[in-house]
Scaffold this motif. Structure first.
Motif, PDB file in Angstrom:
ATOM      1  N   PRO A  27       0.796  -1.235   0.000  1.00  0.00           N
ATOM      2  CA  PRO A  27       0.000   0.000   0.000  1.00  0.00           C
ATOM      3  C   PRO A  27       0.824   1.278   0.000  1.00  0.00           C
ATOM      4  O   PRO A  27       0.477   2.240  -0.684  1.00  0.00           O
ATOM      5  N   MET A  28       1.920   1.298   0.766  1.00  0.00           N
ATOM      6  CA  MET A  28       2.751   2.491   0.858  1.00  0.00           C
ATOM      7  C   MET A  28       4.030   2.314   0.033  1.00  0.00           C
ATOM      8  O   MET A  28       4.406   1.191  -0.312  1.00  0.00           O
ATOM      9  N   PRO A  29       4.713   3.405  -0.287  1.00  0.00           N
ATOM     10  CA  PRO A  29       5.898   3.313  -1.144  1.00  0.00           C
ATOM     11  C   PRO A  29       7.002   2.427  -0.574  1.00  0.00           C
ATOM     12  O   PRO A  29       7.145   2.277   0.639  1.00  0.00           O
ATOM     13  N   ALA A  81      10.563  -1.924  -6.464  1.00  0.00           N
ATOM     14  CA  ALA A  81      10.431  -0.799  -5.537  1.00  0.00           C
ATOM     15  C   ALA A  81       9.912   0.437  -6.274  1.00  0.00           C
ATOM     16  O   ALA A  81      10.027   0.555  -7.500  1.00  0.00           O
ATOM     17  N   ASP A  82       9.364   1.378  -5.522  1.00  0.00           N
ATOM     18  CA  ASP A  82       8.893   2.639  -6.096  1.00  0.00           C
ATOM     19  C   ASP A  82      10.039   3.617  -6.304  1.00  0.00           C
ATOM     20  O   ASP A  82       9.992   4.459  -7.199  1.00  0.00           O
ATOM     21  N   ILE A  94      18.192   4.492 -11.293  1.00  0.00           N
ATOM     22  CA  ILE A  94      18.257   5.033  -9.947  1.00  0.00           C
ATOM     23  C   ILE A  94      18.074   6.541 -10.067  1.00  0.00           C
ATOM     24  O   ILE A  94      18.305   7.115 -11.134  1.00  0.00           O
ATOM     25  N   THR A  95      17.663   7.172  -8.993  1.00  0.00           N
ATOM     26  CA  THR A  95      17.375   8.610  -9.063  1.00  0.00           C
ATOM     27  C   THR A  95      18.335   9.463  -8.245  1.00  0.00           C
ATOM     28  O   THR A  95      18.340  10.680  -8.399  1.00  0.00           O
ATOM     29  N   GLU A  96      19.135   8.849  -7.394  1.00  0.00           N
ATOM     30  CA  GLU A  96      20.100   9.590  -6.581  1.00  0.00           C
ATOM     31  C   GLU A  96      21.331   8.720  -6.365  1.00  0.00           C
ATOM     32  O   GLU A  96      21.231   7.494  -6.310  1.00  0.00           O
ATOM     33  N   THR A 109      -2.955   7.325  -4.437  1.00  0.00           N
ATOM     34  CA  THR A 109      -2.196   7.771  -5.608  1.00  0.00           C
ATOM     35  C   THR A 109      -1.335   6.648  -6.158  1.00  0.00           C
ATOM     36  O   THR A 109      -1.243   6.455  -7.384  1.00  0.00           O
ATOM     37  N   LYS A 110      -0.703   5.871  -5.282  1.00  0.00           N
ATOM     38  CA  LYS A 110       0.112   4.743  -5.746  1.00  0.00           C
ATOM     39  C   LYS A 110      -0.761   3.733  -6.488  1.00  0.00           C
ATOM     40  O   LYS A 110      -0.376   3.231  -7.557  1.00  0.00           O
TER      41      LYS A 110
END
Length: 274
Positions: A102-104, A124-125, A184-186, A215-216
Motif C-alpha cells: 500500500p505504501m511506497p 520498488a517505487d 536510480i534517481t540519486e 495515488t500509488k
C-alpha cells in the motif's frame, strides 16, 4: 483508535534484519556469506514482511548488509529447480507482492544488485544508490531468463533499447549510467545511503498517508482504467477529513502571509508620511 502493530519480531527472521519505526519498516537482506543471495528462506521471510505491511501500511526501506544489496537468486537452489518450480513463480510472486504494497517502497542499493536482486529493486517505487552500484540481469549467461519481473518492468523503467542491452547482452550498469537512464534517481556515498533513504521516507511522511496510498494504486492502474479510476479515487479523498484539515491549514497560512505583507505595506506607508 490506535493503528494495529505489524507485530514483527526480529527473532523470527534469520535472513533479514528488521527495524520497525512508527511510520516505516527497514529491512536489511542479511546473508553476507553469499552476498545476500535470495533463497527460499528469504522469500518466505519477505512474505511475512508483506503480510505485516498489508495489515498496517508503512513505508518500506530495503537494503543489504556488508556493502551489497543482493547478488541474485541463490544459484545452488536455482540449479536444482525444475519446470514445476518455475511455474510456481517463487521469486516473481514475492516481488509482485512487494510492488503492490500500500505504501511506497524504497530500495537503497550498494554494490552488487544482480539477477533476482535487481528484480527486487525494480519492484520498488524508488531506487537510490552509491557510486559502487552494479545493477543488471546476467540470467541469459546462465541459460535462463530474468523471469521475476525484469522482462517487463525493465522496459517500463528505462525504455526498450537499454532494457535489451541488460536482458539480451548481459550489460551491467554502473552507478552513473544507471542514474543517466533513471534506473536510480540519486547517488550517495555509502556511509550516507541509509540517511538518504530515511530522508526520502521523511518526505513521504509529510504527505497525507491515504492520499499517498490511493495515488500509488491509481498510478499503477492499467491505462484503460483511466480516467474513471482517477475520478473515483478523488471522490474518496474529497470526503476525507485530512483533505479539509490540510486545505484549511494551507489557506490559513496563505492568509497569515497576506496579512503580514499588508501590515508591512501599511507600516511603510506610515513611515513615508512621517
Amino acid at each position: 483508535m490506535a493503528a494495529p502493530q505489524t507485530a514483527l519480531s526480529p527473532a523470527d527472521f534469520s535472513t533479514l534484519l528488521i527495524e520497525e519505526r512508527e511510520d516505516r519498516l527497514v529491512v536489511l537482506l542479511n546473508r553476507p556469506e553469499v552476498r545476500n543471495a535470495i533463497d527460499q528462506q528469504m522469500v518466505d521471510e519477505l512474505h511475512l514482511v508483506c503480510a505485516a505491511l498489508e495489515r498496517n501500511p508503512k513505508v518500506l526501506i530495503i537494503a543489504g548488509v556488508d556493502g551489497v544489496f543482493a547478488s541474485g537468486a541463490d544459484i545452488a537452489q536455482l540449479r536444482e529447480r525444475r519446470r514445476d518450480d518455475a511455474l510456481q513463480g517463487i521469486n516473481s510472486t514475492i516481488f509482485v507482492r512487494i510492488a503492490k504494497l500500500p505504501m511506497p517502497v524504497i530500495a537503497a542499493l550498494d554494490g552488487f544488485c544482480l539477477g533476482g536482486g535487481a528484480e527486487l529493486a525494480y519492484a520498488a517505487d524508488f531506487r537510490i544508490g552509491t557510486p559502487g552500484v552494479r545493477i543488471g540481469n546476467p540470467e541469459t549467461g546462465l541459460g535462463i531468463l530474468a523471469a521475476a519481473g525484469a522482462s517487463w518492468r525493465l522496459k517500463e523503467l528505462v525504455g526498450e533499447p537499454v532494457a535489451k542491452e541488460i536482458l539480451l547482452a548481459g550489460v551491467v550498469l554502473r552507478a552513473e549510467r544507471a542514474l543517466a537512464v533513471n534506473l536510480i534517481t540519486e547517488i550517495h556515498e555509502a556511509p550516507e545511503l541509509m540517511a538518504a533513504a530515511h530522508k526520502l521516507a521523511d518526505r513521504i511522511a509529510t504527505q497525507d498517508p491515504l492520499a499517498v496510498r490511493i495515488t500509488k494504486s491509481v498510478f499503477h492502474a492499467p491505462a484503460e482504467a483511466h480516467p474513471l479510476i482517477d475520478q473515483l479515487a478523488q471522490g474518496i479523498l474529497f470526503e476525507s477529513q485530512a483533505k479539509f484539515d490540510r486545505m484549511q491549514a494551507f489557506l490559513d497560512k496563505k492568509s497569515a502571509k497576506s496579512d503580514k505583507k499588508s501590515d508591512k505595506k501599511s507600516d511603510a506607508t506610515s513611515d513615508r508620511k512621517k
